[in-house]
Scaffold this active site. Structure first.
Site, PDB file in Angstrom:
ATOM      1  N   CYS A  40       4.854 -23.278  72.829  1.00 22.06           N
ATOM      2  CA  CYS A  40       5.407 -23.047  74.164  1.00 22.06           C
ATOM      3  C   CYS A  40       5.007 -24.239  75.039  1.00 22.06           C
ATOM      4  O   CYS A  40       4.720 -25.312  74.517  1.00 22.06           O
ATOM      5  CB  CYS A  40       4.965 -21.708  74.745  1.00 22.06           C
TER       6      CYS A  40
ATOM      7  N   ASP B  99       9.252 -18.043  80.248  1.00 26.15           N
ATOM      8  CA  ASP B  99       7.842 -18.220  80.586  1.00 26.15           C
ATOM      9  C   ASP B  99       7.403 -17.180  81.610  1.00 26.15           C
ATOM     10  O   ASP B  99       7.910 -17.162  82.731  1.00 26.15           O
ATOM     11  CB  ASP B  99       7.628 -19.633  81.138  1.00 26.15           C
TER      12      ASP B  99
ATOM     13  N   ARG C  61       2.955 -17.489  76.147  1.00 21.78           N
ATOM     14  CA  ARG C  61       3.877 -17.083  75.087  1.00 21.78           C
ATOM     15  C   ARG C  61       3.387 -17.388  73.682  1.00 21.78           C
ATOM     16  O   ARG C  61       3.361 -16.492  72.827  1.00 21.78           O
ATOM     17  CB  ARG C  61       5.250 -17.735  75.297  1.00 21.78           C
TER      18      ARG C  61
END
Length: 146
Positions: free
Chosen positions: A7, A115, A13
């Protein structure tokens, strides 16, 4: 088999994906994570820790790390969270294009994991739910490849 989840900052994440994959895929998989723009050693975000804690998974000891060529080389699959991450990784590391595949492309959804950074606990929970579903899609595909 070695999997690397990617990520942006490696605090939300990809650490949640790493933690969930370790549980869902089991010990025969070597699972890690990294970030495209990670601050080395940064902890997981508080809400990521809380959401994983609620699932019985400890994320408190996570330390962010930056994506490196070595990490990509060692991985069997590099699994970014978004199309943007996927495009950037393929452009920066064209020699690994064949093993870079966005998490949403392992199943039918094709979607990005947005996100949650700076969002509410509910946003983090939703993100973890999406990641978990896609990890099961990933598991099904990997089982079929074996």
């Amino acid at each position: 088999m070695k999997l690397l989840f990617i990520c942006t900052g490696n605090t939300c994440r990809s650490p949640m994906a790493e933690a969930l994959a370790k549980v869902i895929l089991g010990p025969e998989f070597d699972v890690g994570s990294a970030g495209m723009s990670a601050w080395e050693g940064a902890p997981a975000s508080d809400y990521a820790i809380k959401v994983m804690e609620d699932r019985g998974i400890d994320l408190a000891s996570h330390c962010a790390r930056q994506v490196t060529e070595e990490l990509l080389r060692e991985a069997d699959w590099v699994i970014p969270m978004t199309e943007g991450h996927e495009i950037r990784l393929c452009a920066q590391y064209p020699e690994y294009v064949k093993k870079i595949r966005r998490l949403g492309n392992w199943g039918l959804s094709g979607q990005d994991i947005l996100d949650p950074y700076g969002g509410s606990l509910q946003i983090y929970q939703s993100s973890a739910d999406e990641i978990e579903k896609m990890i099961y899609d990933l598991k099904n595909k990997l089982d079929n490849l074996a």
